[in-house]
Design a protein around this motif. Sequence first.
Motif, PDB file in Angstrom:
ATOM      1  N   PHE A 196     -14.872   5.078 -11.791  1.00 21.93           N
ATOM      2  CA  PHE A 196     -15.389   3.857 -11.159  1.00 21.93           C
ATOM      3  C   PHE A 196     -14.250   3.053 -10.531  1.00 21.93           C
ATOM      4  CE2 PHE A 196     -16.393  -0.714 -11.531  1.00 21.93           C
ATOM      5  CZ  PHE A 196     -17.481  -0.764 -10.661  1.00 21.93           C
ATOM      6  N   HIS A 197     -13.123   2.993 -11.209  1.00 21.79           N
ATOM      7  CA  HIS A 197     -11.958   2.254 -10.708  1.00 21.79           C
ATOM      8  C   HIS A 197     -11.475   2.834  -9.385  1.00 21.79           C
ATOM      9  CE1 HIS A 197      -7.509   1.656 -10.513  1.00 21.79           C
ATOM     10  NE2 HIS A 197      -7.842   0.419 -10.812  1.00 21.79           N
ATOM     11  N   LEU A 198     -11.393   4.164  -9.283  1.00 25.22           N
ATOM     12  CA  LEU A 198     -10.913   4.804  -8.061  1.00 25.22           C
ATOM     13  C   LEU A 198     -11.891   4.616  -6.906  1.00 25.22           C
ATOM     14  CD1 LEU A 198      -9.493   8.158  -9.503  1.00 25.22           C
ATOM     15  CD2 LEU A 198      -8.213   6.147  -8.751  1.00 25.22           C
ATOM     16  N   ILE A 199     -13.185   4.610  -7.204  1.00 26.84           N
ATOM     17  CA  ILE A 199     -14.199   4.397  -6.170  1.00 26.84           C
ATOM     18  C   ILE A 199     -14.176   2.944  -5.686  1.00 26.84           C
ATOM     19  CG2 ILE A 199     -16.692   4.362  -5.712  1.00 26.84           C
ATOM     20  CD1 ILE A 199     -16.952   6.680  -7.709  1.00 26.84           C
ATOM     21  N   LEU A 200     -13.943   2.023  -6.629  1.00 30.09           N
ATOM     22  CA  LEU A 200     -13.955   0.597  -6.302  1.00 30.09           C
ATOM     23  C   LEU A 200     -12.723   0.159  -5.513  1.00 30.09           C
ATOM     24  CD1 LEU A 200     -15.359  -2.191  -6.722  1.00 30.09           C
ATOM     25  CD2 LEU A 200     -14.027  -2.400  -8.842  1.00 30.09           C
ATOM     26  N   LEU A 201     -11.584   0.813  -5.738  1.00 26.54           N
ATOM     27  CA  LEU A 201     -10.318   0.380  -5.136  1.00 26.54           C
ATOM     28  C   LEU A 201     -10.392   0.147  -3.616  1.00 26.54           C
ATOM     29  CD1 LEU A 201      -7.442   2.284  -6.992  1.00 26.54           C
ATOM     30  CD2 LEU A 201      -7.720  -0.175  -6.738  1.00 26.54           C
ATOM     31  N   PRO A 202     -10.947   1.086  -2.821  1.00 27.55           N
ATOM     32  CA  PRO A 202     -10.990   0.858  -1.358  1.00 27.55           C
ATOM     33  C   PRO A 202     -11.820  -0.362  -0.960  1.00 27.55           C
ATOM     34  CG  PRO A 202     -11.350   3.175  -1.880  1.00 27.55           C
ATOM     35  CD  PRO A 202     -11.445   2.423  -3.173  1.00 27.55           C
ATOM     36  N   LEU A 203     -12.703  -0.830  -1.848  1.00 30.70           N
ATOM     37  CA  LEU A 203     -13.545  -1.987  -1.543  1.00 30.70           C
ATOM     38  C   LEU A 203     -12.879  -3.305  -1.928  1.00 30.70           C
ATOM     39  CD1 LEU A 203     -16.973  -0.615  -2.849  1.00 30.70           C
ATOM     40  CD2 LEU A 203     -16.113  -0.595  -0.497  1.00 30.70           C
ATOM     41  N   LEU A 204     -11.836  -3.236  -2.734  1.00 32.30           N
ATOM     42  CA  LEU A 204     -11.198  -4.453  -3.233  1.00 32.30           C
ATOM     43  C   LEU A 204     -10.588  -5.340  -2.139  1.00 32.30           C
ATOM     44  CD1 LEU A 204      -9.530  -3.290  -6.574  1.00 32.30           C
ATOM     45  CD2 LEU A 204     -11.589  -4.662  -6.254  1.00 32.30           C
ATOM     46  N   PRO A 205     -10.020  -4.783  -1.045  1.00 33.13           N
ATOM     47  CA  PRO A 205      -9.513  -5.672   0.015  1.00 33.13           C
ATOM     48  C   PRO A 205     -10.610  -6.580   0.584  1.00 33.13           C
ATOM     49  CG  PRO A 205      -8.621  -3.472   0.292  1.00 33.13           C
ATOM     50  CD  PRO A 205      -9.658  -3.373  -0.791  1.00 33.13           C
ATOM     51  N   ILE A 206     -11.830  -6.046   0.703  1.00 32.56           N
ATOM     52  CA  ILE A 206     -12.939  -6.848   1.225  1.00 32.56           C
ATOM     53  C   ILE A 206     -13.332  -7.924   0.215  1.00 32.56           C
ATOM     54  CG2 ILE A 206     -15.333  -6.793   2.026  1.00 32.56           C
ATOM     55  CD1 ILE A 206     -14.854  -3.884   2.861  1.00 32.56           C
ATOM     56  N   ILE A 207     -13.447  -7.509  -1.057  1.00 33.08           N
ATOM     57  CA  ILE A 207     -13.799  -8.460  -2.112  1.00 33.08           C
ATOM     58  C   ILE A 207     -12.730  -9.545  -2.227  1.00 33.08           C
ATOM     59  CG2 ILE A 207     -14.203  -8.712  -4.597  1.00 33.08           C
ATOM     60  CD1 ILE A 207     -15.243  -5.815  -4.595  1.00 33.08           C
ATOM     61  N   GLY A 208     -11.462  -9.133  -2.172  1.00 32.85           N
ATOM     62  CA  GLY A 208     -10.359 -10.082  -2.246  1.00 32.85           C
ATOM     63  C   GLY A 208     -10.371 -11.061  -1.088  1.00 32.85           C
ATOM     64  N   TYR A 209     -10.667 -10.558   0.106  1.00 35.88           N
ATOM     65  CA  TYR A 209     -10.722 -11.428   1.285  1.00 35.88           C
ATOM     66  C   TYR A 209     -11.816 -12.485   1.126  1.00 35.88           C
ATOM     67  CZ  TYR A 209     -11.855 -12.980   5.998  1.00 35.88           C
ATOM     68  OH  TYR A 209     -12.127 -13.760   7.092  1.00 35.88           O
ATOM     69  N   LEU A 210     -12.987 -12.072   0.628  1.00 36.78           N
ATOM     70  CA  LEU A 210     -14.098 -13.003   0.441  1.00 36.78           C
ATOM     71  C   LEU A 210     -13.743 -14.104  -0.560  1.00 36.78           C
ATOM     72  CD1 LEU A 210     -17.116 -10.508   0.379  1.00 36.78           C
ATOM     73  CD2 LEU A 210     -16.468 -12.074   2.223  1.00 36.78           C
ATOM     74  N   LEU A 211     -13.057 -13.701  -1.646  1.00 35.40           N
ATOM     75  CA  LEU A 211     -12.699 -14.673  -2.673  1.00 35.40           C
ATOM     76  C   LEU A 211     -11.570 -15.596  -2.231  1.00 35.40           C
ATOM     77  CD1 LEU A 211     -12.816 -12.444  -5.887  1.00 35.40           C
ATOM     78  CD2 LEU A 211     -14.422 -14.247  -5.256  1.00 35.40           C
ATOM     79  N   ILE A 212     -10.548 -15.012  -1.605  1.00 40.46           N
ATOM     80  CA  ILE A 212      -9.350 -15.785  -1.265  1.00 40.46           C
ATOM     81  C   ILE A 212      -9.546 -16.631  -0.020  1.00 40.46           C
ATOM     82  CG2 ILE A 212      -6.940 -15.599  -0.545  1.00 40.46           C
ATOM     83  CD1 ILE A 212      -6.759 -13.091  -2.329  1.00 40.46           C
ATOM     84  N   ASP A 213     -10.095 -16.035   1.039  1.00 34.90           N
ATOM     85  CA  ASP A 213     -10.188 -16.745   2.310  1.00 34.90           C
ATOM     86  C   ASP A 213     -11.524 -17.463   2.513  1.00 34.90           C
ATOM     87  OD1 ASP A 213      -7.682 -15.937   4.056  1.00 34.90           O
ATOM     88  OD2 ASP A 213      -8.296 -14.169   2.944  1.00 34.90           O
ATOM     89  N   VAL A 214     -12.614 -16.838   2.078  1.00 40.15           N
ATOM     90  CA  VAL A 214     -13.930 -17.439   2.290  1.00 40.15           C
ATOM     91  C   VAL A 214     -14.239 -18.477   1.212  1.00 40.15           C
ATOM     92  CG1 VAL A 214     -16.411 -17.018   2.505  1.00 40.15           C
ATOM     93  CG2 VAL A 214     -14.778 -15.373   3.454  1.00 40.15           C
ATOM     94  N   VAL A 215     -14.115 -18.072  -0.058  1.00 39.89           N
ATOM     95  CA  VAL A 215     -14.386 -18.992  -1.157  1.00 39.89           C
ATOM     96  C   VAL A 215     -13.271 -20.025  -1.282  1.00 39.89           C
ATOM     97  CG1 VAL A 215     -14.794 -19.184  -3.647  1.00 39.89           C
ATOM     98  CG2 VAL A 215     -15.737 -17.250  -2.364  1.00 39.89           C
ATOM     99  N   GLY A 216     -12.032 -19.613  -0.949  1.00 37.07           N
ATOM    100  CA  GLY A 216     -10.911 -20.558  -0.965  1.00 37.07           C
ATOM    101  C   GLY A 216     -10.133 -20.581  -2.258  1.00 37.07           C
ATOM    102  N   VAL A 217     -10.057 -19.431  -2.962  1.00 29.18           N
ATOM    103  CA  VAL A 217      -9.310 -19.382  -4.225  1.00 29.18           C
ATOM    104  C   VAL A 217      -7.836 -19.691  -4.005  1.00 29.18           C
ATOM    105  CG1 VAL A 217      -8.559 -17.862  -6.105  1.00 29.18           C
ATOM    106  CG2 VAL A 217     -10.926 -17.770  -5.303  1.00 29.18           C
ATOM    107  N   ALA A 218      -7.282 -19.235  -2.874  1.00 29.26           N
ATOM    108  CA  ALA A 218      -5.853 -19.434  -2.604  1.00 29.26           C
ATOM    109  C   ALA A 218      -5.480 -20.916  -2.582  1.00 29.26           C
ATOM    110  CB  ALA A 218      -5.472 -18.785  -1.278  1.00 29.26           C
ATOM    111  N   SER A 219      -6.380 -21.743  -2.070  1.00 29.88           N
ATOM    112  CA  SER A 219      -6.083 -23.166  -1.962  1.00 29.88           C
ATOM    113  C   SER A 219      -6.014 -23.865  -3.317  1.00 29.88           C
ATOM    114  CB  SER A 219      -7.144 -23.862  -1.099  1.00 29.88           C
ATOM    115  OG  SER A 219      -8.426 -23.740  -1.686  1.00 29.88           O
ATOM    116  N   LEU A 220      -6.553 -23.193  -4.362  1.00 31.89           N
ATOM    117  CA  LEU A 220      -6.519 -23.778  -5.699  1.00 31.89           C
ATOM    118  C   LEU A 220      -5.150 -23.630  -6.350  1.00 31.89           C
ATOM    119  CD1 LEU A 220      -9.959 -22.506  -7.078  1.00 31.89           C
ATOM    120  CD2 LEU A 220      -9.430 -24.752  -6.081  1.00 31.89           C
ATOM    121  N   LEU A 221      -4.396 -22.657  -5.886  1.00 33.24           N
ATOM    122  CA  LEU A 221      -3.085 -22.390  -6.470  1.00 33.24           C
ATOM    123  C   LEU A 221      -2.010 -22.582  -5.415  1.00 33.24           C
ATOM    124  CD1 LEU A 221      -4.017 -19.129  -8.430  1.00 33.24           C
ATOM    125  CD2 LEU A 221      -3.743 -21.413  -9.392  1.00 33.24           C
TER     126      LEU A 221
END
Length: 355
Positions: A196-221
Amino acid sequence: MFSTSLLVLTSNDRQGKRYTVFFSLLFVVLFILLMLVRDVSAPNDFGNYTIMYEQINSFSDVWVAYHKNYTFSFLQYLGSVIGLSSEQFHTIFSLIISLLVYRAFHLLFEDKKYALIAFALFLLSSTFIFLYANVLRQGLALSLMMLSSAYYWKRKRFSFLAFSVLAFFAHFSAILFFIAVVLAKWLPLRKAIGTFHLILLPLLPIIGYLLIDVVGVASLLQSVEKYSNYDYSSKVFYVKLVVSYLFLVSLFILNKNKYVAQSNENLVEKYTYIYSIYGYLIAASFSLLSIPLMSARVHYFSNALMPMLAVTFLFSSFKLRFEFKIAIVVVVAAAVGMVSYFYPSSASQLGVYGQ
């Protein structure tokens, strides 16, 4: 350095064992000479470290450290108390924290031979050059977290927590290494979870982008937001990240198909533990790809584990003739060493050539 590394490798064969000590000592001497003769002022960050060093005039100055990196600042304070110049301190500092990596290898392997081979491969990597010649705060964090992971494996919880705290106050990115170590112990990447980890890895850049740039997690830190403002366009990093992913997949497939000897249960568990830390750190790099500089910094952590994985997999458990194992390592070490020590951006950090 590379030639001596090869001699260390080949001398561990049955017929060459009597030369192991000699070549090992020669290797260590050459390593120390490299750290001493390099131009310590050549790296990009040396000027900033010198400013930090010269601003520490009393113990109270330690607590106003840059980014709250108290561990690094305290060590600089000790150098100042002793009376070392900035160049002298950072030369000795780089040498000592590099040797802490060897200590971590030795604690995990419990075998000087394997620890020395892994350390030889580590010294050929760009991770060694960048973190122990230039980005010293993160190099210190890596060394401390490597020791921390070794103590966690040995169930020495106090030492694990102590070194983890010191690592975090050396460089804040160490928290990701800490999380990877804990997950590796309690949620190892094997069987269904590993797949599951290996299958999920290629999708993580998209998930990370949504959390960091769209949701704004980066601005919290504040520290994370700072990294997001830097322009980082190294194409080599993306190639290295793909290679790391393929390396992760290859090891998982070979292990799943039982190429790894299953007779030594402790060895299998140790290999899984190291593999899992590596896998979780790769996941962190993928998740942070929308902040390329931070993703690259985390990737240095995972790169440091590759020598341990290679040695554990090949020399301890992989069912191949010793000569064939040597051939594989020689080819890989030659490729990695040539790129690391002759690629302009990394070679210039040593100040020996490539400027």
